[in-house]
Design a protein around this motif. Structure first.
Motif, PDB file in Angstrom:
ATOM      1  N   LEU A 105       0.864  -1.176   0.000  1.00  0.00           N
ATOM      2  CA  LEU A 105       0.000   0.000   0.000  1.00  0.00           C
ATOM      3  C   LEU A 105       0.904   1.231   0.000  1.00  0.00           C
ATOM      4  CD1 LEU A 105      -1.381  -2.315   2.067  1.00  0.00           C
ATOM      5  CD2 LEU A 105      -3.235  -0.643   1.977  1.00  0.00           C
ATOM      6  N   HIS A 107       0.699   4.252  -1.058  1.00  0.00           N
ATOM      7  CA  HIS A 107       0.139   5.579  -0.794  1.00  0.00           C
ATOM      8  C   HIS A 107      -0.035   5.857   0.694  1.00  0.00           C
ATOM      9  CE1 HIS A 107      -3.020   2.617  -1.265  1.00  0.00           C
ATOM     10  NE2 HIS A 107      -3.814   3.368  -0.542  1.00  0.00           N
ATOM     11  N   ILE A 108       0.002   4.811   1.543  1.00  0.00           N
ATOM     12  CA  ILE A 108      -0.043   5.026   2.995  1.00  0.00           C
ATOM     13  C   ILE A 108       1.174   4.391   3.677  1.00  0.00           C
ATOM     14  CG2 ILE A 108      -2.547   5.304   3.145  1.00  0.00           C
ATOM     15  CD1 ILE A 108      -2.688   2.375   4.104  1.00  0.00           C
ATOM     16  N   MET A 204      -4.259   0.089  -4.551  1.00  0.00           N
ATOM     17  CA  MET A 204      -4.155   1.461  -5.032  1.00  0.00           C
ATOM     18  C   MET A 204      -5.133   2.366  -4.276  1.00  0.00           C
ATOM     19  SD  MET A 204      -1.764   0.969  -7.097  1.00  0.00           S
ATOM     20  CE  MET A 204      -1.671   2.589  -7.859  1.00  0.00           C
ATOM     21  N   PRO A 205      -4.938   3.689  -4.355  1.00  0.00           N
ATOM     22  CA  PRO A 205      -5.838   4.608  -3.643  1.00  0.00           C
ATOM     23  C   PRO A 205      -7.312   4.388  -3.963  1.00  0.00           C
ATOM     24  CG  PRO A 205      -3.919   5.797  -4.432  1.00  0.00           C
ATOM     25  CD  PRO A 205      -3.829   4.406  -5.011  1.00  0.00           C
ATOM     26  N   GLU A 206      -7.622   4.089  -5.223  1.00  0.00           N
ATOM     27  CA  GLU A 206      -9.027   3.898  -5.587  1.00  0.00           C
ATOM     28  C   GLU A 206      -9.627   2.661  -4.920  1.00  0.00           C
ATOM     29  OE1 GLU A 206      -6.457   2.789  -9.252  1.00  0.00           O
ATOM     30  OE2 GLU A 206      -6.511   4.321  -7.671  1.00  0.00           O
ATOM     31  N   ARG A 208      -8.907   1.723  -1.831  1.00  0.00           N
ATOM     32  CA  ARG A 208      -9.212   2.131  -0.463  1.00  0.00           C
ATOM     33  C   ARG A 208     -10.421   3.056  -0.403  1.00  0.00           C
ATOM     34  NH1 ARG A 208      -6.304   4.856   2.872  1.00  0.00           N
ATOM     35  NH2 ARG A 208      -6.507   3.559   4.713  1.00  0.00           N
ATOM     36  N   GLU A 209     -10.697   3.781  -1.490  1.00  0.00           N
ATOM     37  CA  GLU A 209     -11.821   4.716  -1.487  1.00  0.00           C
ATOM     38  C   GLU A 209     -13.147   4.004  -1.276  1.00  0.00           C
ATOM     39  OE1 GLU A 209     -11.808   7.211  -4.902  1.00  0.00           O
ATOM     40  OE2 GLU A 209      -9.875   8.141  -4.419  1.00  0.00           O
ATOM     41  N   SER A 214     -13.068   9.302  -0.360  1.00  0.00           N
ATOM     42  CA  SER A 214     -11.980  10.003  -1.039  1.00  0.00           C
ATOM     43  C   SER A 214     -11.137  10.844  -0.098  1.00  0.00           C
ATOM     44  CB  SER A 214     -12.541  10.904  -2.147  1.00  0.00           C
ATOM     45  OG  SER A 214     -13.461  11.834  -1.601  1.00  0.00           O
TER      46      SER A 214
END
Length: 215
Positions: A105, A107-108, A204-206, A208-209, A214
């Motif tokens: 992950l 992005h985090i 990916m970020p999407e 987790r959304e 968002s």
């Protein structure tokens, strides 16, 4: 980060000499503060045809279901971290198997490492769990899972388990000896690397959304 943990002076965010990315730098004492990804280690505890899930008692995603997992501590191996988290969250002892899912992950700044495990006995809710329960595949609360990493791990497991069952069905049409070998091969899921291979992927970020929105 605003202040140096070594001397207490203010830090600045810049690229150190000889480096290729920005770090927090302390000009007063010369400390470079490196921040690296955190490892989340846990297990997929299996008892017969059921898997063990924990309902979270803490944020984030309080009240949602997850596998027992948490941040790795200093001075422990990933296997030790996975077993410790399983005990802390579910008071469950397990026979630890192979690493099953390795999920990045970026992005985090996290890496999930989930091990297959055979549940050895009883279980109950630890201080970070509201409830702990065993689920058949059709009982999994897919709409109430805490994180996409948990969803992905369970999806891999049930897909692999179906493949094992399909191969066993073919073997059942062979000789009695072959049927016995096939049955033995499905026993002890945590130890059958050929049937349950390592799955490596990225969230990916999407992804987790769907869980966090968002924000």
């Amino acid at each position: 980060m605003n202040f140096c943990s070594q001397c207490g002076e203010k830090v600045r965010f810049a690229v150190p000499e000889g480096d290729d990315r920005s770090r927090y730098l302390c000009d007063a004492c010369g400390t470079i503060h490196y921040q690296n990804p955190r490892i989340v280690a846990g297990t997929l505890p299996i008892s017969g045809s059921k898997v063990l899930l924990c309902k979270r008692a803490i944020a984030p995603r309080k009240g949602y279901w997850t596998l027992p997992a948490g941040y790795m501590e200093n001075a422990e191996t990933t296997q030790q971290a996975a077993m410790r988290e399983t005990w802390e969250e579910a008071f469950a002892e397990v026979d630890l198997g192979e690493l099953y899912t390795l999920i990045d992950l970026p992005h985090i700044n996290q890496v999930y490492m989930i091990f297959l495990a055979d549940l050895l006995g009883g279980f109950s809710a630890g201080p970070e769990s509201l409830e702990v329960a065993l689920f058949e595949e059709h009982e999994i609360p897919w709409d109430a899972l805490a994180f996409p990493t948990i969803e992905r791990t369970l999806q891999h497991y049930y897909a692999d388990r179906k493949s094992v069952a399909d191969r066993k069905s073919v073997a059942d049409r062979k000789s009695v000896a072959d049927r016995k070998n096939a049955a033995d091969h499905t026993a002890g899921v945590a130890r059958q690397r050929a049937d349950y291979p390592l799955h490596s992927s990225t969230i990916m970020p999407e992804d987790r959304e769907r869980y966090f929105g968002s924000a």
